[in-house]
Design a protein around this motif. Structure first.
Motif, PDB file in Angstrom:
ATOM      1  N   ILE A   1      45.937  -8.058   8.234  1.00  0.00           N
ATOM      2  CA  ILE A   1      46.341  -7.767   6.857  1.00  0.00           C
ATOM      3  C   ILE A   1      47.812  -8.127   6.714  1.00  0.00           C
ATOM      4  O   ILE A   1      48.665  -7.561   7.404  1.00  0.00           O
ATOM      5  N   GLU A   2      48.099  -9.064   5.847  1.00  0.00           N
ATOM      6  CA  GLU A   2      49.477  -9.513   5.641  1.00  0.00           C
ATOM      7  C   GLU A   2      50.072  -8.839   4.412  1.00  0.00           C
ATOM      8  O   GLU A   2      49.557  -8.974   3.302  1.00  0.00           O
ATOM      9  N   ARG A   3      51.157  -8.118   4.615  1.00  0.00           N
ATOM     10  CA  ARG A   3      51.926  -7.547   3.515  1.00  0.00           C
ATOM     11  C   ARG A   3      53.265  -8.262   3.452  1.00  0.00           C
ATOM     12  O   ARG A   3      53.588  -9.083   4.317  1.00  0.00           O
ATOM     13  N   LEU A   4      54.075  -7.953   2.471  1.00  0.00           N
ATOM     14  CA  LEU A   4      55.342  -8.649   2.313  1.00  0.00           C
ATOM     15  C   LEU A   4      56.230  -8.463   3.531  1.00  0.00           C
ATOM     16  O   LEU A   4      56.823  -9.427   4.044  1.00  0.00           O
ATOM     17  N   ASN A   5      56.318  -7.232   4.018  1.00  0.00           N
ATOM     18  CA  ASN A   5      57.208  -6.940   5.153  1.00  0.00           C
ATOM     19  C   ASN A   5      56.471  -6.380   6.366  1.00  0.00           C
ATOM     20  O   ASN A   5      57.091  -5.876   7.292  1.00  0.00           O
ATOM     21  N   ARG A   6      55.144  -6.465   6.347  1.00  0.00           N
ATOM     22  CA  ARG A   6      54.367  -5.826   7.403  1.00  0.00           C
ATOM     23  C   ARG A   6      53.121  -6.634   7.721  1.00  0.00           C
ATOM     24  O   ARG A   6      52.519  -7.234   6.827  1.00  0.00           O
ATOM     25  N   ARG A   7      52.750  -6.623   8.996  1.00  0.00           N
ATOM     26  CA  ARG A   7      51.491  -7.246   9.419  1.00  0.00           C
ATOM     27  C   ARG A   7      50.677  -6.192  10.174  1.00  0.00           C
ATOM     28  O   ARG A   7      51.162  -5.602  11.147  1.00  0.00           O
ATOM     29  N   ILE A   8      49.447  -5.954   9.712  1.00  0.00           N
ATOM     30  CA  ILE A   8      48.567  -4.974  10.341  1.00  0.00           C
ATOM     31  C   ILE A   8      47.442  -5.723  11.049  1.00  0.00           C
ATOM     32  O   ILE A   8      46.741  -6.528  10.437  1.00  0.00           O
ATOM     33  N   VAL A   9      47.297  -5.471  12.329  1.00  0.00           N
ATOM     34  CA  VAL A   9      46.254  -6.123  13.128  1.00  0.00           C
ATOM     35  C   VAL A   9      45.260  -5.058  13.581  1.00  0.00           C
ATOM     36  O   VAL A   9      45.653  -4.040  14.161  1.00  0.00           O
ATOM     37  N   ILE A  10      43.990  -5.295  13.321  1.00  0.00           N
ATOM     38  CA  ILE A  10      42.938  -4.362  13.722  1.00  0.00           C
ATOM     39  C   ILE A  10      41.996  -5.051  14.703  1.00  0.00           C
ATOM     40  O   ILE A  10      41.453  -6.123  14.406  1.00  0.00           O
ATOM     41  N   GLU A  11      41.843  -4.468  15.874  1.00  0.00           N
ATOM     42  CA  GLU A  11      40.815  -4.927  16.809  1.00  0.00           C
ATOM     43  C   GLU A  11      39.697  -3.893  16.753  1.00  0.00           C
ATOM     44  O   GLU A  11      39.881  -2.728  17.132  1.00  0.00           O
TER      45      GLU A  11
END
Length: 457
Positions: free
Chosen positions: A390-400
């Motif tokens: 999930i790409e946000r403006l200032n954040r990247r969330i990675v889900i395994e």
């Protein structure tokens, strides 16, 4: 002769409008002998016959010939009336072709309707002809040649330097980013030549100059007309949106359905998606092949189509806000997992059974897309594929994400997910952002049916 700005109208109103157009043209150019008829084809026949008798000819340009067909895709009776009108008009073109110096027809859709175009068989379909395949889009070389000042401005903003310090390497890097978002359309029967979306590139570069910063918008989706066509077709044919979540997946259609669609009322939905710019050719139109491959042209189209399908699948837009807080931007691991579980609790198990890792992953992806989030599944990196990013403006969330049938297996699967994230260093890519990585397991036990085991890595 354009229909592009017209809303859906009744057939009689359409005919009267076109009769007036023909008569106005004849009067303006003093075409002696022309006689107005109450029917469009009668007036058109009189005009062309008179021109032929005087050894004169005209150029006819028809923009969006299918406008009223598209507008009435859910109204079969009116659709058939307009199809008959179009058939009669093309019959006149063929009968009096000596009075036509040049005829060009464009449309959103490409139909090989025997009841329309067999009467106008002099028309040559160039939709996928290699020689014309770069006619309606930009090539990389064209953008670099004619938009060099805009490219330098974009590269300057991207690298936080002045325009005069921009290098050729930085310009090429900016072109690569534009290509990722807006390139990839193929109208070439040999599946070699590709083009950028001229609409999207123009709007992107214009926004840079206007706003003073770079933002890769979804201009094709925001254009407003085509999504309504697709939305109607999605609802009509009950398309499964999960089939489109893998952006690298090739979609196969029969050669005949691709080359010879006859009506919007029964057109293959993937062929319609291709004709309206949401899928594109990914294999040659070879005579010996019975199957043709289609795929997403670029990031913009992938995000736009999957968001549209997500909203239609869920029958509503969703939200990632809880008590005024955007969970994806500000939430911790627990709050993000709680959001996912809320989404999974809304699943209709008879329609979308959560019986595999891919089904759970797909539903979370659909939910987030319906909320307008930039989320991708099976994201490749140098060391492997992350399940969800999930790409946000200032954040990247990675889900395994893993799938388990019981508590014992869930513990084992969680450890596997943790090790996978660590060993493959998911999410550690450019541009660098705050990185939040979560290993999670969906427990399919009927008494649980939730993501209960998870850990931030």
């Amino acid at each position: 002769w354009s229909n592009s700005s017209q809303p859906p109208i009744e057939a009689g109103e359409f005919l009267l409008d076109k009769v007036k157009d023909i008569s106005t043209f004849a009067k303006k150019y003093n075409i002696e002998g022309y006689s107005e008829d109450i029917e469009t084809d009668g007036s058109l026949a009189s005009l062309l016959y008179t021109l032929k008798e005087h050894n004169q000819s005209i150029v006819i340009l028809i923009d969006e010939y299918d406008c009223q067909l598209v507008a009435n895709i859910n109204n079969p009776i009116l659709y058939e009336k307009f199809r008959e009108i179009i058939r009669r008009i093309y019959a006149i073109f063929k009968t009096y072709n000596e009075a036509i110096n040049f005829l060009a027809v464009t449309g959103v859709t490409r139909l090989k309707d025997a009841t329309i175009f067999s009467v106008g068989s002099d028309i040559v379909d160039i939709s996928n002809k290699s020689a014309y395949s770069q006619l309606i889009g930009f090539t990389r070389e064209e953008i670099k040649t004619y938009y060099i000042d805009y490219l330098k401005l974009a590269a300057a903003y991207d690298n936080k330097i002045s325009v005069d310090r921009v290098t050729d390497t930085q310009i090429d890097a900016m072109l690569d980013k534009i290509a990722y978002n807006y390139d990839g359309y193929c109208f070439d029967e040999s599946c070699i030549k590709k083009v950028f979306s001229s609409w999207s590139v123009n709007n992107f570069l214009k926004d840079i100059e206007t706003n003073g910063y770079i933002q890769f918008g979804d201009y094709w989706y925001d254009n407003g007309v085509l999504p309504s066509i697709i939305a109607q077709n999605i609802e009509k044919q009950e398309i499964n949106p999960f089939e489109y979540l893998n952006k690298d997946h090739l979609i196969e259609v029969s050669r005949n359905s691709f080359l010879n669609p006859t009506s919007l009322l029964d057109i293959d939905h993937n062929v319609l998606l291709c004709q309206t710019g949401y899928l594109t050719l990914r294999s040659p139109l070879s005579a010996g092949d019975s199957i043709i491959s289609l795929g997403f042209p670029n990031r913009e189209i992938y995000d736009s189509l999957t968001q549209l399908m997500a909203i239609k699948a869920l029958k509503k837009e969703t939200s990632v806000n809880v008590n005024g807080k955007n969970i994806l931007d500000e939430g911790n691991a627990k709050q993000i997992i709680d959001l996912f579980n809320t989404a999974l609790n809304t699943v209709s198990y008879d329609r979308f059974p959560l019986n595999s890792e891919s089904s759970v992953q797909g539903y979370i992806c659909i939910y987030l897309k319906a909320a307008g989030a930039k989320v991708s599944s099976e994201v490749h990196s140098s060391k492997g594929r992350a399940d969800l990013v999930i790409e946000r403006l200032n954040r990247r969330i990675v889900i395994e994400l893993k799938y388990a049938d019981n508590d014992h297996l869930a513990k084992t699967k969680l450890n596997e997910a943790i090790e996978q994230i660590r060993n493959r260093d998911y999410g550690n890519i450019l541009p660098q952002k705050e990185l939040l990585r979560i290993a999670a397991v969906y427990n399919a036990d009927p008494h649980v049916r939730a993501i209960r085991d998870y850990q931030q890595v």
